[in-house]
Design a protein around this motif. Structure first.
Motif, PDB file in Angstrom:
ATOM      1  N   ARG A  39       0.837  -1.212   0.000  1.00  0.00           N
ATOM      2  CA  ARG A  39       0.000   0.000   0.000  1.00  0.00           C
ATOM      3  C   ARG A  39       0.867   1.255   0.000  1.00  0.00           C
TER       4      ARG A  39
ATOM      5  N   TRP B  65      -9.437  -1.441  -2.815  1.00  0.00           N
ATOM      6  CA  TRP B  65      -8.201  -1.921  -2.204  1.00  0.00           C
ATOM      7  C   TRP B  65      -8.443  -3.178  -1.371  1.00  0.00           C
TER       8      TRP B  65
ATOM      9  N   ASN C 190      -6.644  -5.318   1.412  1.00  0.00           N
ATOM     10  CA  ASN C 190      -5.537  -5.174   2.340  1.00  0.00           C
ATOM     11  C   ASN C 190      -4.812  -6.496   2.607  1.00  0.00           C
TER      12      ASN C 190
END
Length: 267
Positions: free
Chosen positions: A15, A123, A125
């Motif tokens: 990220r 996104w 994670n």
């Protein structure tokens, strides 16, 4: 695209690679525009884009290790890979053909892709490993998105052409933007070469797609990619054999890119 996991929104190394890439490309684009406003070319846009490319390469490496496959699972990873491929084409094409302003026009698009990749809902994670990977499927996904990066850069060059064409028609011949844009003929040559390059790379992905196992979801994605491929084949064919005015070719490149973007993000 179907997401594998959406546990949490915390950050990891991957990220932070994307965040840094977004910051580098955004800064390069802003600085390039400010420099251009004062009638000069930005000599640092290439460097900022190169730093963004390094960060994007780091993201793909880390994410690929986590996936155990090409990181193209879900819309976020596709957008990140698309940003990487667009930047790659720029770093190869821009300096080669002295299109220094191509980076100033490309940076906002790359940044938008990265912001989209980091957005909630896009996104992932905690990426999970992909089981049962297939070489043909990996090649199809990677080469299709890589080729689309070249087509995206063709759209950026087409926007530059349309801006220059409008300035010529409005007789804004003394503006800083006009003085720093490349000659209109060079832009047209670059648009055609980028369309050909992106389409040929995508062709490899299409061929690989027909060799991979076909499930229902895979069949839908392949048909969508084939539709994009045929659309660009038609545009290139008409321009090559019948001839298209530069303005019409540019509008076609931009319009087809906008329409076909949904194939890689939403399907």
């Amino acid at each position: 695209m179907r997401e594998v996991s959406k546990e949490g929104m915390g950050g990891g190394v991957d990220r932070w690679f994307l965040i840094l890439a977004a910051l580098f490309t955004a800064f390069g684009g802003v600085m390039g525009m400010l420099t251009l406003k004062h009638g000069r070319r930005s000599r640092w846009t290439l460097a900022w884009m190169a730093l963004g490319f390094v960060c994007l390469s780091g993201f793909l490496w880390v994410r690929g290790e986590a996936r155990g496959a090409c990181p193209l699972v879900g819309s976020g990873e596709i957008l990140a890979f698309l940003a990487w491929s667009l930047t790659l084409f720029y770093l190869v094409i821009g300096p080669t053909y002295r299109l220094s302003l191509l980076g100033v026009f490309s940076a906002p698009l790359v940044t938008a892709f990265l912001v989209g990749a980091l957005a909630p809902g896009m996104w992932v994670n905690d990426p999970q490993r992909v089981e049962g990977t297939n070489g043909w499927q990996e090649t199809h996904s990677a080469m299709s998105v890589l080729g689309y990066g070249g087509l995206a850069l063709a759209a950026v060059a087409a926007v530059m052409f349309l801006v220059l064409d409008k300035q010529l028609k409005d007789h804004h011949l003394t503006s800083g933007l006009f003085r720093n844009l490349p000659p209109i003929r060079e832009l047209l040559i670059s648009i055609r070469r980028l369309l050909w390059a992106g389409w040929l790379v995508m062709s490899v992905g299409i061929v690989a797609g027909f060799r991979m196992p076909h499930g229902q979801d895979v069949h839908l994605h392949l048909l969508a990619a084939l539709g994009v491929w045929l659309g660009y084949a038609l545009l290139i064919g008409v321009a090559q054999f019948r001839g298209l005015a530069g303005r019409h070719l540019s509008i076609g490149a931009v319009g087809l890119f906008i329409v076909s973007l949904s194939v890689f993000v939403f399907i």
